[in-house]
Design an enzyme around this catalytic site. Sequence first.
Site, PDB file in Angstrom:
ATOM      1  N   ASP A 191       2.549  12.476  13.603  1.00  3.46           N
ATOM      2  CA  ASP A 191       1.882  11.170  13.914  1.00  3.46           C
ATOM      3  C   ASP A 191       1.337  10.341  13.010  1.00  3.46           C
ATOM      4  OD1 ASP A 191       1.551   8.872  15.583  1.00  3.46           O
ATOM      5  OD2 ASP A 191       1.111   9.980  17.386  1.00  3.46           O
ATOM      6  N   GLU A 201      -3.127   2.925  22.939  1.00  2.00           N
ATOM      7  CA  GLU A 201      -3.727   4.178  22.573  1.00  2.00           C
ATOM      8  C   GLU A 201      -5.153   3.954  22.958  1.00  2.00           C
ATOM      9  OE1 GLU A 201      -2.370   5.725  18.910  1.00  2.00           O
ATOM     10  OE2 GLU A 201      -0.735   4.289  18.833  1.00  2.00           O
TER      11      GLU A 201
HETATM   12  C1  BGC Z   1       1.395   6.859  17.957  1.00  7.91           C
HETATM   13  C2  BGC Z   1       2.824   7.233  18.036  1.00  7.91           C
HETATM   14  C3  BGC Z   1       3.598   6.119  17.421  1.00  7.91           C
HETATM   15  C4  BGC Z   1       3.225   6.095  15.853  1.00  7.91           C
HETATM   16  C5  BGC Z   1       3.908   5.019  15.056  1.00  7.91           C
HETATM   17  C6  BGC Z   1       0.830   6.376  16.561  1.00  7.91           C
HETATM   18  O1  BGC Z   1      -0.407   6.281  16.347  1.00  7.91           O
HETATM   19  O2  BGC Z   1       0.572   7.855  18.686  1.00  7.91           O
HETATM   20  O3  BGC Z   1       3.070   7.152  19.435  1.00  7.91           O
HETATM   21  O4  BGC Z   1       5.055   6.651  17.324  1.00  7.91           O
HETATM   22  O5  BGC Z   1       1.680   5.567  15.892  1.00  7.91           O
HETATM   23  O6  BGC Z   1       3.484   3.741  15.423  1.00  7.91           O
HETATM   24  C1  BGC Z   2      -0.136   0.987  13.648  1.00  4.63           C
HETATM   25  C2  BGC Z   2       0.143   1.875  14.826  1.00  4.63           C
HETATM   26  C3  BGC Z   2      -0.114   3.114  15.007  1.00  4.63           C
HETATM   27  C4  BGC Z   2      -1.810   3.025  14.868  1.00  4.63           C
HETATM   28  C5  BGC Z   2      -2.429   4.355  14.895  1.00  4.63           C
HETATM   29  C6  BGC Z   2      -1.852   1.019  14.015  1.00  4.63           C
HETATM   30  O1  BGC Z   2      -2.638   0.311  12.915  1.00  4.63           O
HETATM   31  O2  BGC Z   2       0.330  -0.309  13.788  1.00  4.63           O
HETATM   32  O3  BGC Z   2       1.636   1.898  14.802  1.00  4.63           O
HETATM   33  O4  BGC Z   2       0.150   3.758  15.967  1.00  4.63           O
HETATM   34  O5  BGC Z   2      -2.203   2.345  14.049  1.00  4.63           O
HETATM   35  O6  BGC Z   2      -3.461   4.760  15.376  1.00  4.63           O
END
Ligand code: BGC
Ligand code: BGC
Length: 809
Positions: free
Chosen positions: A298, A497
Site C-alpha cells: 500500500d 481513510e
Molecule cells: C489505500 C489503498 C489504495 C491506495 C492507492 C492507500 O492509501 O489504503 O486502499 O488502494 O492508497 O490509492
Molecule cells: C493519495 C491516495 C492515497 C493516500 C494515502 C493520497 O495522497 O491520493 O491515493 O491513498 O494519499 O494515504
Amino acid sequence: MNKTDHRIDAEAWPLKNRPARNAAIEAQVAALLGQMSLEEKVGQVIQADLASVTPEEARDYHLGSILNGGNSAPGGNNRAAPQEFLDLVDSFFRASTDKANGRTAIPIIWGTDAVHGHNNIVGATIFPHNIGLGAARDPDLIRRIGEVTALEVRTTGMDWTFAPTLAVVRDDRWGRTYESYSEQPDIIASYAGAMVEGLQGIPGTDDFLSHDHVLATAKHFVGDGGTEGGADQGDCRASNEEMRDIHAAGYPPALDAGVQTVMASFNTWHGRKMHGCREMLSDVLVGRLGFDGFVVGDWNGHGQVEGCTVTSAAAAFNAGLDMFMAPDSWKGLYETTLQDVRAGRISEERLDEAVARILRVKIRLGLFEAMPPKERAFAGDFSLLACDDHRTIAREAVRKSLVLLKNDGVLPIRAGSRILVCGEGADNIGMQCGGWTLSWQGTDNENTDFPNGQSVFAAVEDAVANCGGSVDLAPDGNWMEKPDVAIVVFGEHPYAEFQGDRDTVDYSSDAPLQMMKNLQAEGIPVVSVFLSGRPLWVNPELNASNAFVAAFLPGSEGAGIADLLVGDMAGNPRHDYTGKLSFSWPRDPMQTPLNVGDADYQPLFAYGYGLSITDSHVPVEHDESCALEVRGSYRLADLFIAGQARGGWQLLLAEDDGKALAINGPKVASASGLISVEAKDHKAQEDTRIATWKGPASLLISGPPTDFSREVNAQMSLIVTCRVVSPPAGPVMLTLKDGDGGEVQVDISQDIRSDNDWQTVAVPLSHFVSDKLNQKAVTQPFGLYAENPWSLQIEGIRVGSWESGDTNA
Ligand code: BGC
Ligand code: BGC
C-alpha cells in the site's frame, strides 16, 4: 508492544492447492528473467504514482507499474477528461515497451482505485459504496457491478483496480467503514469471489482476463477492519482464529476465483506491520492459501516496517512484498534496492521470485501481445461510461442497498403530491458519492462534476413528472407553498481513510434535526434519507421523522432512491425495500464496537433489520438521552473546532519567554497583555475564537507526542479556517514542535488574505519536513507567533487533505 507475545500459527490456516501453472507461461517467464538486467528486475518490482513520474523516467528506471492515486490525475486536474487519462496511460505503455538500446521490453500495468465504479473518472457510473452493497445480500449483483466497472476502466486503457476491499469492519469509528461490505465474514465471503470474477472473468474460461476485464486486488491483507478503536492503520489484536475466520474470510474465495493481486495492509497485528510480516505474506498467503499472483504494497506502506524507510525497504521485500507502491519515493527506493541486491541484503532468488510473480500476471493478462492501450478494444469508447445498461445496474444496486428503518405509513409518497426536497443532501451528488470520488476525500464535488448522475431532488422530480405531482427544492428547509410531505436528505460529508476516523458513533449536526422539527410542527410529514458511511446514533432524528431510510453512500443514481420513495398515482409502491442491515445500528453514541454475536448484543436495529413497505409498523419513541455531555463526534484530525481544541490537544497562549497559559474561559489574556483570546459566536454560540496580538506572543495547540508521519506521507496540509480582523504588520510564523526541542517555522503572512472575509489557509505539511523536527513525535502541531499587532478569528484548525476549494473545515 512486545512483538513476541503473539505467535502466528500458519499451520492453523487451511491448506489449499496452488492453481496449476501453465508450462508455456513458465517458459516465457524463465526466458524473460534470463534476458533482464539487474536494473530491469529492480524496476519491475516498483510502482510509481502518476503525479511523481514521467513516461521517460518510467522507461529509464524500467518501472513495473504506475498508479493514479486518489488525488493524482493528468496535469493535477481531478476533472481531467477520460481521453487525457487514456493518452497518459498509452504514453507510459509505449515508453515501457521501447526496445531501444537493448532494453527488455516489459509492458507496464496501470492500477487505479476503481472501488465503486471507475470513480476517478468524470462521467463514469458511480455505484454505492460497499456498505450499501452489503445490505443487498446479492452476489450476482456484485458480479455485474464488477463487469461494468472493468469495462469502464478499460475505456481509459487501465489494466488493474485496487478492489475489492475485503475488510470486515468491527468498529464503525473507522473512516473506512463504508469500504466494507459487512461486519460479518459470511457476506464478505459470498461477495469476494463474485466481485473478483466480475472484474477478471472466470478462471479456466476464455473470458478470464480477456479484453473487457481487468486485474482485481484483494485488500488489505489482513486485519484492516479489526484495529483497536477503529483506528486507521492501527493495531489488530485478533487471535489467530479470529484473524482466519473473521478478518481473512474473504481471501479463500477471492483466491478460488483467481484474484491476481493482494494488497498488504497498513495495520499491525499484535504490533507487527503486515507489510513486513513474512508469516502472513509468505507462509500463510502463498504457502497455505496457494496464492499465485503477486503481493503489492500500500501507499509507501513498506516505509512503516521496522528497519525500513520509504526509500529503503529490504525487510519488507524479503518478507514477501513483491511490488512496492512507492508513489513519490520510487527513485530513491530503486537506487537502494539495487544496492541491497548487489550487497546481498536481498538475494537474487528473492528478486527473481518477485519478478516472476509479476511477469506471470502480466502474461496471463495478455500484456505482451496487447496493443498499446489506445488501440485496444473499448479504449476511447467513452459512450460506455454510464451508458444506459450500466446506469440500470447502478439504479438496481441503489434500490437494493437502501434500508427502511421506520415508516409510519407516509411511504410510499403518492406521485401526485406536492413534495419538498430539503436538507444539505437534497441536490448534492457529491454527498451521495462520498470519498474516493474524483478526488481522494471526495470533498469538493459539484453536481456538474457528474454529467451522468442524478441527485435525489432531480430523481424525485422525474418520478412525479406526468403524475400531477410537484417538487420544490429547498436545501435550507424554507418552503414557499406548503408541501404535502418533505423529504429531508442529510448525513455525513465525504471523507476517506483516517480523515473519517471519529471518536464516537454520534451523528452530530444540529441543523437537520431542527429542520425536521420545524416541518413537523407545521404539520408536514417528514421522510428522512440519511447519507452516511456507517450506522450512527440518530435517535433524535428518527423520532423527528415519519419515515427514515438509511441510504448509506448510494452514488450517482439518485433514481434508485426515488424508485422507493415515490409510489404511483394511487399511492401504491412501485418497488419494495429489500435491503437488510449488514452492520448493527447503535442505540447509544458510544456503543462501538457493536457486532452481532457480541455477548451483550443490544443494538437499536439488529444486523439483518430492514422493513418492507408492507410491514405494519407502529413507530416507537427512541431514547434521546445521550451518553455524551455534548452531542458531537469529532474527526480525530480536528485540532480545533467549535471553539475548542479536540482530542488530547489544548489551546494555549504564551508571551515570548513566558509560560504557556491554557485557554479555558471565554476570555483569557497573557500576563502583560501581549496576547488575548476571546470566544466569539459565528455559526453557533462561541464556536470561534479571536486572538489579538499586541506584541511578541504565540497562540498554540499542544499535547502528547503524536505521530504525523502518515499525514505527511499522504501529502496533507495544516488547514486553518479563519478571518482577519486586523491584518499583520510583519511576519506570522507557523511553528511546529516536537517533544525534544525540535521545531520548524514557516512565515505564512503572505498566505493570509488581509480582507475581512472568511478564508481557508492550507499550509502543506511538507514545508515542515526537516531533520529539525521529529514528525513521529509532534507535541505542537500548530503555533502562530507574531511580534507586531494583529488579530485573527479562527473557526477551525485541522490536518487534512487539501483538494482545491475544499472548505469542509
Ligand atoms: C489505500 C489503498 C489504495 C491506495 C492507492 C492507500 O492509501 O489504503 O486502499 O488502494 O492508497 O490509492
Ligand atoms: C493519495 C491516495 C492515497 C493516500 C494515502 C493520497 O495522497 O491520493 O491515493 O491513498 O494519499 O494515504
